[in-house]
Design a protein around this motif. Structure first.
Motif, PDB file in Angstrom:
ATOM      1  N   ILE A 137       0.501  -1.316  -0.076  1.00 44.64           N
ATOM      2  CA  ILE A 137       0.288  -0.083   0.405  1.00 44.64           C
ATOM      3  C   ILE A 137       0.687   1.059   0.478  1.00 44.64           C
ATOM      4  O   ILE A 137       2.145   1.389   0.720  1.00 44.64           O
ATOM      5  CB  ILE A 137      -0.880   0.102   0.744  1.00 44.64           C
ATOM      6  N   ILE A 138       0.537   1.981  -0.635  1.00 45.99           N
ATOM      7  CA  ILE A 138       1.275   3.400  -0.915  1.00 45.99           C
ATOM      8  C   ILE A 138       0.008   4.003  -0.176  1.00 45.99           C
ATOM      9  O   ILE A 138      -0.677   4.851  -0.434  1.00 45.99           O
ATOM     10  CB  ILE A 138       1.877   3.776  -2.414  1.00 45.99           C
ATOM     11  N   TRP A 139       1.117   5.246   0.845  1.00 40.39           N
ATOM     12  CA  TRP A 139       0.978   6.244   1.514  1.00 40.39           C
ATOM     13  C   TRP A 139       1.664   7.416   1.352  1.00 40.39           C
ATOM     14  O   TRP A 139       2.747   7.554   1.301  1.00 40.39           O
ATOM     15  CB  TRP A 139       1.379   5.952   2.990  1.00 40.39           C
ATOM     16  N   GLN A 140       0.830   8.559   1.872  1.00 36.50           N
ATOM     17  CA  GLN A 140       0.709   9.920   1.407  1.00 36.50           C
ATOM     18  C   GLN A 140       1.112  10.398   2.861  1.00 36.50           C
ATOM     19  O   GLN A 140       0.650  10.305   3.270  1.00 36.50           O
ATOM     20  CB  GLN A 140      -0.297  10.616   0.484  1.00 36.50           C
ATOM     21  N   ILE A 141       2.512  10.773   3.164  1.00 38.89           N
ATOM     22  CA  ILE A 141       2.576  11.721   3.781  1.00 38.89           C
ATOM     23  C   ILE A 141       3.508  12.791   4.038  1.00 38.89           C
ATOM     24  O   ILE A 141       3.889  13.612   2.714  1.00 38.89           O
ATOM     25  CB  ILE A 141       3.536  10.944   5.407  1.00 38.89           C
ATOM     26  N   LYS A 142       3.135  13.591   5.490  1.00 35.47           N
ATOM     27  CA  LYS A 142       3.760  14.696   4.761  1.00 35.47           C
ATOM     28  C   LYS A 142       5.801  14.859   5.385  1.00 35.47           C
ATOM     29  O   LYS A 142       5.869  14.457   6.480  1.00 35.47           O
ATOM     30  CB  LYS A 142       3.051  16.041   5.529  1.00 35.47           C
ATOM     31  N   ALA A 143       6.365  15.253   4.468  1.00 27.93           N
ATOM     32  CA  ALA A 143       7.254  15.346   4.622  1.00 27.93           C
ATOM     33  C   ALA A 143       7.995  16.683   5.419  1.00 27.93           C
ATOM     34  O   ALA A 143       7.893  17.422   5.060  1.00 27.93           O
ATOM     35  CB  ALA A 143       8.812  15.393   3.152  1.00 27.93           C
ATOM     36  N   PRO A 144       9.245  16.588   5.780  1.00 29.56           N
ATOM     37  CA  PRO A 144      10.292  18.170   6.781  1.00 29.56           C
ATOM     38  C   PRO A 144       9.794  19.150   5.781  1.00 29.56           C
ATOM     39  O   PRO A 144       9.470  19.795   6.432  1.00 29.56           O
ATOM     40  CB  PRO A 144      11.259  17.441   6.932  1.00 29.56           C
ATOM     41  N   ASP A 145       9.749  18.972   4.482  1.00 29.71           N
ATOM     42  CA  ASP A 145      10.100  20.578   3.528  1.00 29.71           C
ATOM     43  C   ASP A 145       8.742  21.003   3.689  1.00 29.71           C
ATOM     44  O   ASP A 145       8.557  21.652   2.682  1.00 29.71           O
ATOM     45  CB  ASP A 145      10.713  20.159   2.726  1.00 29.71           C
ATOM     46  N   GLY A 146       7.354  20.410   4.049  1.00 32.33           N
ATOM     47  CA  GLY A 146       6.266  20.368   3.117  1.00 32.33           C
ATOM     48  C   GLY A 146       5.872  19.882   2.303  1.00 32.33           C
ATOM     49  O   GLY A 146       4.392  20.028   2.657  1.00 32.33           O
ATOM     50  N   ILE A 167      -2.013   9.746   8.301  1.00 30.43           N
ATOM     51  CA  ILE A 167      -1.636   9.475   6.407  1.00 30.43           C
ATOM     52  C   ILE A 167      -2.571   9.556   5.751  1.00 30.43           C
ATOM     53  O   ILE A 167      -3.256   9.411   6.387  1.00 30.43           O
ATOM     54  CB  ILE A 167      -0.697   8.205   6.726  1.00 30.43           C
ATOM     55  N   TYR A 168      -2.135   9.352   4.607  1.00 28.68           N
ATOM     56  CA  TYR A 168      -3.650   9.156   3.337  1.00 28.68           C
ATOM     57  C   TYR A 168      -3.207   7.707   2.120  1.00 28.68           C
ATOM     58  O   TYR A 168      -1.703   7.774   2.013  1.00 28.68           O
ATOM     59  CB  TYR A 168      -3.414  10.375   3.174  1.00 28.68           C
ATOM     60  N   SER A 169      -4.099   7.194   2.188  1.00 32.41           N
ATOM     61  CA  SER A 169      -4.072   6.418   1.516  1.00 32.41           C
ATOM     62  C   SER A 169      -5.531   6.498   0.343  1.00 32.41           C
ATOM     63  O   SER A 169      -6.457   7.289   0.941  1.00 32.41           O
ATOM     64  CB  SER A 169      -3.782   4.568   1.317  1.00 32.41           C
ATOM     65  N   ALA A 170      -5.823   5.935  -0.529  1.00 31.49           N
ATOM     66  CA  ALA A 170      -7.323   6.557  -1.381  1.00 31.49           C
ATOM     67  C   ALA A 170      -8.372   5.390  -0.914  1.00 31.49           C
ATOM     68  O   ALA A 170      -9.252   6.108  -0.538  1.00 31.49           O
ATOM     69  CB  ALA A 170      -7.074   6.355  -2.654  1.00 31.49           C
ATOM     70  N   ALA A 171      -7.391   3.961  -0.130  1.00 29.69           N
ATOM     71  CA  ALA A 171      -8.982   3.288   0.426  1.00 29.69           C
ATOM     72  C   ALA A 171      -9.120   3.725   2.195  1.00 29.69           C
ATOM     73  O   ALA A 171     -10.277   3.771   2.451  1.00 29.69           O
ATOM     74  CB  ALA A 171      -8.065   2.204   0.746  1.00 29.69           C
ATOM     75  N   THR A 172      -8.406   5.007   2.563  1.00 31.65           N
ATOM     76  CA  THR A 172      -8.427   5.200   4.323  1.00 31.65           C
ATOM     77  C   THR A 172      -8.964   6.449   4.321  1.00 31.65           C
ATOM     78  O   THR A 172      -9.618   6.664   4.908  1.00 31.65           O
ATOM     79  CB  THR A 172      -7.234   4.074   5.238  1.00 31.65           C
ATOM     80  N   GLY A 173      -8.449   7.191   3.185  1.00 28.97           N
ATOM     81  CA  GLY A 173      -8.398   8.873   3.603  1.00 28.97           C
ATOM     82  C   GLY A 173      -7.757   9.055   4.636  1.00 28.97           C
ATOM     83  O   GLY A 173      -6.497   8.450   4.403  1.00 28.97           O
ATOM     84  N   TRP A 174      -7.270   9.915   5.359  1.00 24.43           N
ATOM     85  CA  TRP A 174      -6.291  11.039   5.906  1.00 24.43           C
ATOM     86  C   TRP A 174      -6.912  10.305   7.888  1.00 24.43           C
ATOM     87  O   TRP A 174      -8.643   9.851   8.426  1.00 24.43           O
ATOM     88  CB  TRP A 174      -6.629  12.442   6.465  1.00 24.43           C
ATOM     89  N   GLU A 182      -3.902  -2.474   9.597  1.00 26.83           N
ATOM     90  CA  GLU A 182      -2.955  -2.821   8.673  1.00 26.83           C
ATOM     91  C   GLU A 182      -1.426  -2.356   8.801  1.00 26.83           C
ATOM     92  O   GLU A 182       0.178  -2.568   9.135  1.00 26.83           O
ATOM     93  CB  GLU A 182      -2.329  -2.310   7.647  1.00 26.83           C
ATOM     94  N   LEU A 183      -1.180  -1.128   9.935  1.00 32.34           N
ATOM     95  CA  LEU A 183      -0.069  -0.993   9.838  1.00 32.34           C
ATOM     96  C   LEU A 183      -0.069  -0.911  11.723  1.00 32.34           C
ATOM     97  O   LEU A 183       1.473  -1.088  12.317  1.00 32.34           O
ATOM     98  CB  LEU A 183       0.111   1.336   9.855  1.00 32.34           C
ATOM     99  N   VAL A 184      -0.719  -1.809  12.708  1.00 28.77           N
ATOM    100  CA  VAL A 184      -0.078  -1.655  13.484  1.00 28.77           C
ATOM    101  C   VAL A 184       1.187  -2.331  14.136  1.00 28.77           C
ATOM    102  O   VAL A 184       0.913  -3.840  12.977  1.00 28.77           O
ATOM    103  CB  VAL A 184      -1.552  -2.591  14.433  1.00 28.77           C
ATOM    104  N   GLY A 185       1.855  -2.340  14.562  1.00 28.70           N
ATOM    105  CA  GLY A 185       3.221  -3.263  14.916  1.00 28.70           C
ATOM    106  C   GLY A 185       4.640  -2.829  13.711  1.00 28.70           C
ATOM    107  O   GLY A 185       5.699  -2.800  14.109  1.00 28.70           O
ATOM    108  N   LEU A 186       3.911  -1.708  12.278  1.00 26.36           N
ATOM    109  CA  LEU A 186       5.144  -1.558  11.992  1.00 26.36           C
ATOM    110  C   LEU A 186       5.278  -0.203  11.994  1.00 26.36           C
ATOM    111  O   LEU A 186       6.034   0.697  11.990  1.00 26.36           O
ATOM    112  CB  LEU A 186       4.442  -1.576  10.576  1.00 26.36           C
ATOM    113  N   VAL A 187       3.502   0.781  12.970  1.00 30.05           N
ATOM    114  CA  VAL A 187       4.625   2.443  13.349  1.00 30.05           C
ATOM    115  C   VAL A 187       4.539   2.474  14.598  1.00 30.05           C
ATOM    116  O   VAL A 187       3.904   1.231  15.543  1.00 30.05           O
ATOM    117  CB  VAL A 187       3.384   3.162  12.849  1.00 30.05           C
TER     118      VAL A 187
END
Length: 187
Positions: A137-146, A167-174, A182-187
């Protein structure tokens, strides 16, 4: 000498041995050995690191002399040529055992040994129980530069994403990363 009952729990046996040695008494465990203290007087010697002469303080050290029955049981599985006649720090003295000394003209009977068994392995996991590998799954996050960047699930922790990071994905939204199953244990 005091005697310890064989069916005491191991911790109580050790406590009994320590208490007897502290009071200056030897303690004998039938079929195992005799514990005693050795008093070493003050003596002259050399420091092994520097080689300089030094005076060693007097010490008391525990010693065990193994019982003959115990040593016979230990040496029962070895041949007479394999037993060591060297004395170790625990003052073990090998004992000539009747088990180890065959009569003239007679050979030692081999001791039967159980054949090693292979570990029992479980059968393979049925294919229907295995989950097919899904594309990452590809997630979109805000990078340190904005700016916003796309990151796979495995790389989220490299970017410092924690449970409270949006974080954002098309399947979950923000969503917060910690609230996505899906991310429990990864973050």
């Amino acid at each position: 000498m005091a005697s310890v009952v064989e069916n005491l729990p191991f911790g109580e046996v050790i406590s009994s041995v320590v208490a007897s040695l502290e009071s200056g008494k030897d303690i004998k465990i039938e079929g195992f050995g005799t514990f005693s203290l050795i008093e070493k007087p003050e003596r002259e010697g050399r420091n092994p690191r520097t080689g300089k002469p030094t005076t060693y303080k007097p010490t008391r050290r525990p010693k065990i002399r193994f019982d003959r029955k115990f040593l016979e049981r230990v040496y029962a599985g070895t041949s007479a040529s394999e037993t060591s006649t060297e004395t170790t720090s625990t003052e073990i003295t090998p004992v000539a055992s009747p088990v180890l000394t065959p009569a003239p003209g007679a050979a030692l009977a081999p001791t039967p040994v159980a054949a090693p068994t292979a570990p029992v392995l479980p059968p393979p996991i049925p294919a229907e129980l295995l989950t097919p590998s899904a594309p990452p799954i590809i997630w979109q996050i805000k990078a340190p530069d904005g700016s916003f960047i796309e990151v796979t699930s495995q790389d989220l922790s490299k970017w410092g994403v924690g449970a409270n990071t949006p974080i954002y994905s098309a399947a979950t939204g923000w969503k917060l990363a910690g609230s996505i199953p899906e991310l429990v244990g990864l973050v």
